[in-house]
Design a protein around this motif. Structure first.
Motif, mmCIF file in Angstrom:
data_model
loop_
_atom_site.group_PDB
_atom_site.id
_atom_site.type_symbol
_atom_site.label_atom_id
_atom_site.label_comp_id
_atom_site.label_asym_id
_atom_site.label_seq_id
_atom_site.Cartn_x
_atom_site.Cartn_y
_atom_site.Cartn_z
ATOM 1 N N GLY A 1 64.288 62.120 -1.484
ATOM 2 C CA GLY A 1 64.075 62.989 -2.776
ATOM 3 C C GLY A 1 65.047 63.642 -2.846
ATOM 4 N N SER A 2 65.104 64.491 -4.008
ATOM 5 C CA SER A 2 66.280 65.465 -4.398
ATOM 6 C C SER A 2 65.643 66.811 -4.814
ATOM 7 C CB SER A 2 67.063 64.958 -5.657
ATOM 8 O OG SER A 2 67.658 63.823 -5.470
ATOM 9 N N PRO A 3 66.404 67.795 -4.335
ATOM 10 C CA PRO A 3 65.920 69.222 -4.723
ATOM 11 C C PRO A 3 66.005 69.352 -6.236
ATOM 12 C CG PRO A 3 68.072 69.417 -3.622
ATOM 13 C CD PRO A 3 67.713 67.954 -3.515
ATOM 14 N N ARG A 4 64.937 69.783 -6.697
ATOM 15 C CA ARG A 4 64.923 70.226 -8.270
ATOM 16 C C ARG A 4 63.631 71.041 -8.604
ATOM 17 N NH1 ARG A 4 61.318 67.063 -11.495
ATOM 18 N NH2 ARG A 4 60.417 64.969 -10.616
ATOM 19 N N ARG B 1 61.273 67.703 -1.839
ATOM 20 C CA ARG B 1 61.968 66.412 -1.866
ATOM 21 C C ARG B 1 61.074 65.315 -1.752
ATOM 22 N NH1 ARG B 1 67.135 65.670 -0.428
ATOM 23 N NH2 ARG B 1 68.386 67.476 0.070
ATOM 24 N N LEU B 2 59.661 65.634 -1.316
ATOM 25 C CA LEU B 2 58.771 64.789 -1.334
ATOM 26 C C LEU B 2 58.058 64.412 -2.723
ATOM 27 C CD1 LEU B 2 56.785 62.458 0.098
ATOM 28 C CD2 LEU B 2 55.550 64.614 0.750
ATOM 29 N N ALA B 3 57.898 65.549 -3.405
ATOM 30 C CA ALA B 3 57.469 65.511 -4.819
ATOM 31 C C ALA B 3 58.175 64.762 -5.533
ATOM 32 C CB ALA B 3 57.257 66.931 -5.275
ATOM 33 N N ASP B 4 59.639 64.986 -5.342
ATOM 34 C CA ASP B 4 60.900 64.308 -6.347
ATOM 35 C C ASP B 4 60.396 62.580 -5.907
ATOM 36 O OD1 ASP B 4 63.103 64.055 -8.137
ATOM 37 O OD2 ASP B 4 63.828 63.196 -6.330
ATOM 38 N N ARG C 1 58.911 70.749 13.983
ATOM 39 C CA ARG C 1 58.316 72.355 14.021
ATOM 40 C C ARG C 1 59.232 72.800 12.606
ATOM 41 N NH1 ARG C 1 56.441 74.164 18.867
ATOM 42 N NH2 ARG C 1 56.422 76.262 17.916
ATOM 43 N N LEU C 2 58.473 73.356 11.496
ATOM 44 C CA LEU C 2 59.189 73.776 10.439
ATOM 45 C C LEU C 2 58.619 75.036 10.104
ATOM 46 C CD1 LEU C 2 57.950 70.676 8.420
ATOM 47 C CD2 LEU C 2 60.313 71.041 9.229
ATOM 48 N N THR C 3 59.749 75.928 9.699
ATOM 49 C CA THR C 3 59.549 77.206 9.081
ATOM 50 C C THR C 3 59.131 76.981 7.699
ATOM 51 O OG1 THR C 3 61.661 77.377 8.306
ATOM 52 C CG2 THR C 3 61.356 78.277 10.473
ATOM 53 N N TYR C 4 58.647 77.993 6.943
ATOM 54 C CA TYR C 4 58.054 78.012 5.476
ATOM 55 C C TYR C 4 59.360 77.592 4.602
ATOM 56 C CZ TYR C 4 53.204 79.187 6.037
ATOM 57 O OH TYR C 4 52.156 79.362 6.436
ATOM 58 N N PRO C 5 60.483 78.022 4.853
ATOM 59 C CA PRO C 5 61.535 77.614 3.866
ATOM 60 C C PRO C 5 61.921 76.015 4.093
ATOM 61 C CG PRO C 5 62.253 79.703 5.136
ATOM 62 C CD PRO C 5 60.914 79.152 5.721
ATOM 63 N N GLU C 6 61.469 75.774 5.540
ATOM 64 C CA GLU C 6 61.986 74.053 5.680
ATOM 65 C C GLU C 6 60.962 73.388 5.077
ATOM 66 O OE1 GLU C 6 64.551 74.484 10.068
ATOM 67 O OE2 GLU C 6 62.212 74.583 9.861
ATOM 68 N N LEU C 7 59.490 73.813 5.352
ATOM 69 C CA LEU C 7 58.588 73.116 4.671
ATOM 70 C C LEU C 7 58.610 73.052 3.217
ATOM 71 C CD1 LEU C 7 55.717 71.668 5.061
ATOM 72 C CD2 LEU C 7 54.586 73.927 4.981
ATOM 73 N N ASP C 8 58.801 73.994 2.530
ATOM 74 C CA ASP C 8 59.068 74.130 1.185
ATOM 75 C C ASP C 8 60.377 73.193 0.570
ATOM 76 O OD1 ASP C 8 58.544 75.469 -1.563
ATOM 77 O OD2 ASP C 8 60.725 76.204 -1.342
ATOM 78 N N ALA C 9 61.127 72.955 1.385
ATOM 79 C CA ALA C 9 62.475 72.226 0.904
ATOM 80 C C ALA C 9 62.000 70.892 1.060
ATOM 81 C CB ALA C 9 63.538 72.456 1.931
#
Length: 495
Positions: free
Chosen positions: A137-140, A42-45, A30-38
């Motif tokens: 992945g890393s946040p960037r 990471r996945l994109a990185d 279960r993911l909120t929009y902020p959790e999904l965005d984070a």
């Protein structure tokens, strides 16, 4: 890129404006929009770390999962393209798709047909290995991506026996979602159950419209009537991917009223079904979810919900596209005449991956040629006739097999029919019909010719009718090459 709006941008804005809204539900996930965005960041990185760059392809090979949406949004963030592949494919079909698309990374659920094709260097197992990928992945920040770039590839259009990957951009998908939001009257809080295959545009278009409105996407691996009932009850689902037989199965699974399905705002279907749900009054549901569409137009090109009471049973075009009915020379035919349904506008695809010659043919005269026949009615609405496939030239007149086949099939004795053109010394070609009669039904060739003459212009009637036990098929359509070989077809214009 002040005017650009990618799927990634939509997600990023929801993370700010809908911080407490649940974006995704999939089993225990279960993911909120902020959790999904984070997670998407990471996945994109992580994908970039595996060499995925703008224009590269990523493949999902498995059943429905929250990972499909995450991968799509991560590809949007990178300027890459996600292809949710048909997990039901045979080994040979899958081998072709892998060779054709050449994905940089494949995220997969192990299966017999895929196991021998898996490459440990580029394939990531769904589940634990996928979660490790995301966590690594890393946040960037990422550079802005043009929304005109393709982001989604769906295989379709097996014109020559093999499918082609239709490429859809963020701009096209956002535009289609905007139209669907209006016709379906979707509102905040809309919850969609992804129980149909996400490699099919019919499920994907509602998944993305739900994302667009900031609603909740619920995922289940595949359709199971009992599980659909449970999830509708537990998650207060607004809409699911359902049609006739699936609706009947859900109604049967809930025959004792075990589950509360009243949150489901859906089309009326049967007395039992209607008592379980809330019959929806949106144009989409009032019109029985009707219209005309294909993958290449993002889903729906025309909607019955925009033409209630209209003469044409495909409705009117989306307000973000133009539709013309064109002849083979690219000239619009008058209302009432049959031609090819052609379109251009905001929701249309970017072409087929690695098919330059086909793309040139399909976009000639500045219009996307759908390959389907239609007619504009006097009130401006559209009637879908059937696949074009080929045209018969009889004298100076164009005769479309699908139109004659449609007329033949309205005869009560006809179970199936196909129409070919045969060489004619005077008229270039003549129309020949191959007909399968219903069991215990009878009709003569003369009966059927007279029936078609009552349905269509006289020059379209078959000059000859032959009877057969079955019509050879390629998928759901007649195998016209086999019919030509068996019944003397040929001399087609352009051949």
């Amino acid at each position: 890129m002040i005017h650009s709006l990618t799927l990634s941008d939509v997600l990023a804005d929801h993370a700010r404006s809908r911080p407490q809204v649940t974006a995704v539900v999939d089993g225990d996930v279960r993911l909120t929009y902020p959790e999904l965005d984070a997670r998407v960041t990471r996945l994109a990185d992580a994908l970039a770390g595996r060499g995925v760059a703008a224009g590269d392809r990523v493949m999902w090979l498995g059943q429905n999962s929250y990972a499909v949406l995450e991968l799509l949004l991560a590809c949007s963030r990178l300027g890459a393209v996600l292809c949710p592949a048909n997990w039901r494919q045979s080994r040979d079909e899958l081998r072709f798709v892998l060779s054709d698309l050449a994905p940089r990374v494949v995220v997969w659920e192990p299966s017999d047909q895929a196991a021998e094709l898996a490459d440990e260097a580029t394939w990531v197992r769904a589940g634990g290995a996928y979660e490790e990928l995301v966590a690594g992945g890393s946040p960037r920040e990422f550079p802005q991506v043009d929304d005109a770039e393709p982001v989604l590839a769906l295989y379709t259009a097996a014109f020559a026996g093999r499918p082609c990957a239709a490429l859809l951009s963020s701009a096209a998908l956002v535009a289609h979602s905007a139209t669907l939001l209006v016709v379906r009257q979707m509102e905040p809080g809309f919850t969609f159950l992804n129980d149909g295959p996400l490699f099919h545009v019919g499920t994907m278009m509602f998944c993305l419209a739900t994302l667009q409105i900031g609603g909740t996407n619920v995922f289940t691996p595949a359709f199971d009537a009992e599980e659909v009932c449970r999830l509708v009850d537990a998650e207060r689902v607004t809409q699911a991917f359902l049609f006739g037989p699936m609706i009947d199965a859900v109604a049967a699974a809930n025959a004792g009223g075990k589950y509360d399905l009243s949150s489901l705002r859906f089309v009326a279907h049967s007395a039992e079904w209607d008592d379980m749900i809330t019959v929806d009054d949106s144009p989409w549901c009032r019109s029985k979810m009707g219209g005309y569409g294909q993958t290449e137009v993002g889903g729906m090109l025309t909607f019955l919900g925009l033409a209630e009471g209209g003469a044409g049973f495909a409705g009117r075009p989306s307000p973000l596209v133009q539709v013309r009915i064109l002849d083979p020379e690219g000239v619009e035919v008058p209302a009432g005449e049959v031609g090819e349904i052609c379109a251009r506008g905001k929701t249309l695809f970017s072409g087929y991956f690695a098919r330059p010659d086909l793309n040139e043919v399909k976009s000639r005269y500045g219009w996307h040629h759908t390959g389907d026949l239609g007619r504009r009615e006097p009130d401006g609405t559209i009637t879908f006739i059937g696949p074009r496939l080929r045209m018969i030239k009889s004298g100076a007149e164009n005769v479309y097999p699908a139109e004659v086949e449609r007329a033949l099939k309205t005869h009560p004795a006809v179970a199936d029919a196909a129409v070919i053109g045969v060489p004619d010394p005077s008229w270039h070609q003549a129309v020949k019909a191959v007909v399968v009669l219903r069991p215990d039904a009878a009709a003569s060739a003369e009966d059927l010719v007279a029936h078609v003459r009552g349905e269509l212009a006289a020059y379209k009637r078959p000059r000859e009718v032959v009877f057969a036990d079955a019509i050879p098929k390629q998928g759901f359509t007649p195998d016209y090459d086999a019919l030509d070989a068996a019944y003397g077809g040929g001399n087609y214009p352009g051949a």
